[in-house]
Design a protein around this motif. Sequence first.
Motif, PDB file in Angstrom:
ATOM      1  N   HIS A  91       0.835  -1.207   0.000  1.00  0.00           N
ATOM      2  CA  HIS A  91       0.000   0.000   0.000  1.00  0.00           C
ATOM      3  C   HIS A  91       0.871   1.259   0.000  1.00  0.00           C
ATOM      4  O   HIS A  91       0.549   2.254  -0.683  1.00  0.00           O
ATOM      5  N   ILE A  92       2.006   1.223   0.724  1.00  0.00           N
ATOM      6  CA  ILE A  92       2.907   2.376   0.724  1.00  0.00           C
ATOM      7  C   ILE A  92       3.494   2.585  -0.670  1.00  0.00           C
ATOM      8  O   ILE A  92       3.610   3.718  -1.168  1.00  0.00           O
ATOM      9  N   LEU A  93       3.869   1.492  -1.326  1.00  0.00           N
ATOM     10  CA  LEU A  93       4.411   1.603  -2.675  1.00  0.00           C
ATOM     11  C   LEU A  93       3.371   2.192  -3.639  1.00  0.00           C
ATOM     12  O   LEU A  93       3.685   3.074  -4.466  1.00  0.00           O
ATOM     13  N   GLN A  94       2.153   1.687  -3.539  1.00  0.00           N
ATOM     14  CA  GLN A  94       1.102   2.208  -4.414  1.00  0.00           C
ATOM     15  C   GLN A  94       0.795   3.679  -4.112  1.00  0.00           C
ATOM     16  O   GLN A  94       0.552   4.476  -5.031  1.00  0.00           O
ATOM     17  N   GLU A  95       0.846   4.024  -2.838  1.00  0.00           N
ATOM     18  CA  GLU A  95       0.576   5.416  -2.454  1.00  0.00           C
ATOM     19  C   GLU A  95       1.651   6.346  -3.005  1.00  0.00           C
ATOM     20  O   GLU A  95       1.356   7.423  -3.580  1.00  0.00           O
ATOM     21  N   GLN A  96       2.921   5.938  -2.861  1.00  0.00           N
ATOM     22  CA  GLN A  96       4.009   6.759  -3.365  1.00  0.00           C
ATOM     23  C   GLN A  96       3.982   6.833  -4.897  1.00  0.00           C
ATOM     24  O   GLN A  96       4.277   7.887  -5.502  1.00  0.00           O
ATOM     25  N   ALA A  97       3.612   5.727  -5.549  1.00  0.00           N
ATOM     26  CA  ALA A  97       3.505   5.741  -7.012  1.00  0.00           C
ATOM     27  C   ALA A  97       2.398   6.679  -7.473  1.00  0.00           C
ATOM     28  O   ALA A  97       2.556   7.422  -8.467  1.00  0.00           O
ATOM     29  N   SER A  98       1.295   6.679  -6.754  1.00  0.00           N
ATOM     30  CA  SER A  98       0.201   7.601  -7.094  1.00  0.00           C
ATOM     31  C   SER A  98       0.651   9.047  -6.922  1.00  0.00           C
ATOM     32  O   SER A  98       0.299   9.943  -7.721  1.00  0.00           O
TER      33      SER A  98
END
Length: 457
Positions: free
Chosen positions: A439-446
């Motif tokens: 979720h952190i990776l997806q959040e940072q990618a967003s």
Amino acid sequence: MLRHSLKKLTLAAAASLLAMSASATKPQDPINLDQLLQQLQQGQFSQSEENKAREARFRQQEAQQKQILQEAIAQRNALEQQASDLETQFEGNEARLAELENNLEQSMGSLKELFGVLQQVTSDAAGKFQNSVISAQFPGRAEQLSALAEKVGNSSKLPSIEEIETVWFALQKEMTESGKIAEFTAEVTEADGEKQQQPVVRVGSFNLVADGNYLEYNSTTGNIAELVRQPAGRYLDSAEAIQEVDSGVVNFGLDPTGGSILGLLVQAPSLKERVQQGGTVGYIILALGVVGLLFALERFVSLMLIGNKVKRQLKKPEPSNDNPLGRVMLIKDKYPQADTETLELKLSEGILREVPKITRNLTFIKIISVVAPLMGLLGTVTGMINTFQAITLFGTGDPKLMAGGISQALVTTVLGLVVAIPMTLLFAMLHTRSKNMIHILQEQASGIIAERSERGA
């Protein structure tokens, strides 16, 4: 007797005549009739003389036999008179004895009831002392009370005051010793059969311990033996502690039943024996549990290290290649001129590359958490089949056989649940950690895509 003597003499005379006739044939044969006549005359003369001697001996013995007969008759008459006198004396003694017994019963009165109670109490106390562990320290008490009870039961022997006092003294001593923790030296038969003199600690009238082990007292032989199978370790620790401490309070596993509870405790299977009851299926379940635990430990350590690196990456703007978040952030720098859609696809691709590394082995942990109870059920069904086969062969006469088989069958179910429950919890915890990290990776990618979109606008 006289007739018997005469018969013996007659037989002797006949035997002598036969001997003489036989001896008469032995001399040399006569030459003529004169010599034959002379031999016959000599034989008749010698036989006549011999017969006269026999008659004289017979008359002499006849007088002796008459005298013996008269003496025997006189002796018989004396014995008959003595028997009559003794019979009369016996009848008088019986009457006297009955009179004395009647007088004894009247004189005893309420003492007879007292002696009856004393006999009952003495017999009961002897039975209790026989099985009491206190008799291991003070042997011979039960035998003394048994002898006293037998004496009290005999109406012809009355106990003395001193003997009656020994009963309540023995009861008082039993009560006093029941509240003491005493140490004495005795011969102990160890589990391997060897006998040694050891210091034994007696805890009241409940237990005997020596060398950190529980002992049993055989009331029949009077021997003290070490239990071949000892209870759980916490009880042995208390047995060792009570031997080492001289004063104060010590936790001790006391058996108030005198050995019944201790016998049940030593029969209860240990953890190792429980596992062995599971058989092959049980060992497979435990092996799966160990493998799952190793996978969970590896994932826990890996996710903790990755999580620490991701947290450090969040605090600094420069991306690093040693953590998933840094590698995802490096994609932005790798494609500086890409449009928003292309960058989004590249970031999604980078996140997808990092997901297998983060969620590695979690599937195996989940599979183990599901397979373990199923294998436990398999072991239970197999054990129940064996139990019913045993019932078919031997019947249901022994409930212990059925209970033991069912207990062994359920062990695999327990092992399956023991493995499945922690595996499920570990999977949930690790899955949550990995999901948070993704979720952190997806959040940072967003955030990166949003920033690139703002620049493009």
